[in-house]
Scaffold this active site. Sequence first.
Site, mmCIF file in Angstrom:
data_model
loop_
_atom_site.group_PDB
_atom_site.id
_atom_site.type_symbol
_atom_site.label_atom_id
_atom_site.label_comp_id
_atom_site.label_asym_id
_atom_site.label_seq_id
_atom_site.Cartn_x
_atom_site.Cartn_y
_atom_site.Cartn_z
ATOM 1 N N SER A 124 80.973 62.288 41.111
ATOM 2 C CA SER A 124 81.205 62.683 42.507
ATOM 3 C C SER A 124 81.100 61.513 43.480
ATOM 4 C CB SER A 124 80.233 63.795 42.907
ATOM 5 O OG SER A 124 78.890 63.346 42.769
ATOM 6 N N GLU A 159 110.900 77.515 13.462
ATOM 7 C CA GLU A 159 112.036 78.335 13.037
ATOM 8 C C GLU A 159 113.209 77.480 12.572
ATOM 9 O OE1 GLU A 159 110.401 80.456 16.814
ATOM 10 O OE2 GLU A 159 110.297 78.468 15.885
#
Length: 379
Positions: free
Chosen positions: A238, A56
Amino acid sequence: MDTNNYDRSMMVLALQLAAKGLYTATPNPMVGCVITQGDDIVGQGWHMRTGLAHAEIIALAQAGDRAIDASVYVTLEPCAHSGKTGPCVEALLRAGVGRIVVACEDPNPQVSGAGIAALRAAGVIVEVGLLERQALDLNCGFIKRHQFGLPWVTIKIAASLDGRTAMASGQSQWITAPAARRDVQRMRAEHCAIITGIGTQKMDDPSLTLRMSYADLGIAENDVGNEVRQPLRVVVDSQCQMSSGAKLLQQPGDTLVATIDGVSQRQRAAILKSAGADVIFLPARGQRVDLQSLLQNLATRGCNRVMVEAGAGLAGGFVAEGLLDEMVCYWAPKLFGSDARPMFNLPIETIDGHLALSVTDMRRVGEDIRLILRPEKDY
């Protein structure tokens, strides 16, 4: 919503402008703005990247005095708060615009209707919802991150015609032709992070880097700077088994290793950290990293969209846990045979237990076929 063809054409232009931020705007949303005076376009702009002017503001600067009583078309609700730049609502009010057409509301809690309310309170005519679906799709990751605290998850798969992603040995380079691999590079540029598993990392030792310049992406370097943004590289590991000599740790950009907490993981994590990795300890799901917790962590880092480039186990985990938003599959005209590895490891035992997907796009990319599919979800 009762709109005319001119309004629609101006919002289409605003959406096209917004899309120019596809590779650079994140973690901010892509936003485009068009300002008209009568039938004349007097200003237009798009948000390039964090810290630079919003769409804008750029459009208002172009319009100058012709912004008085003008119509403004913007793809996302103007902001009403101060961040790295000032509030767009205040700038619009100072410019004296008369009417604002907004495609969709901003889900950011700092905005979330406040911009629209402030404009209406000041007497500006505000219309909301023109081409809303297109605007939501454009910023699917930003929207999901603010609404659900999770990034948009795309799983990328390269497969043979019989649905195989690697030979039984794990060999997978190269399934697709060069044109498809270049297309994947563009996909990487669109995403904030690339997620892979320790199995893929150990087998292929990939770099997972973006190997395209801004010129390759059709962006002028003087608009956004010289250095191409590298997606965050994420390894789901993991047991924290990744070697400190992995290629991932020798590339520009950051590497994140997601593991579960344990004595051995803590010891190995210290070695990886000394090699330049960021290591996080997440809750376990069985013996594996909880993927939802990983996505929540990535959302807090500002990741709007993440891409999974992994083997059947990790890719299947995202699907099984309902975390898939989009699948991009490249089908190569090859047959690998029944002993080769499948696309997903999924515990589906009956036809009724299938996951239904909708094809949203299908096209040829070089020698291969690219399908984009989405599961049915409420958002």
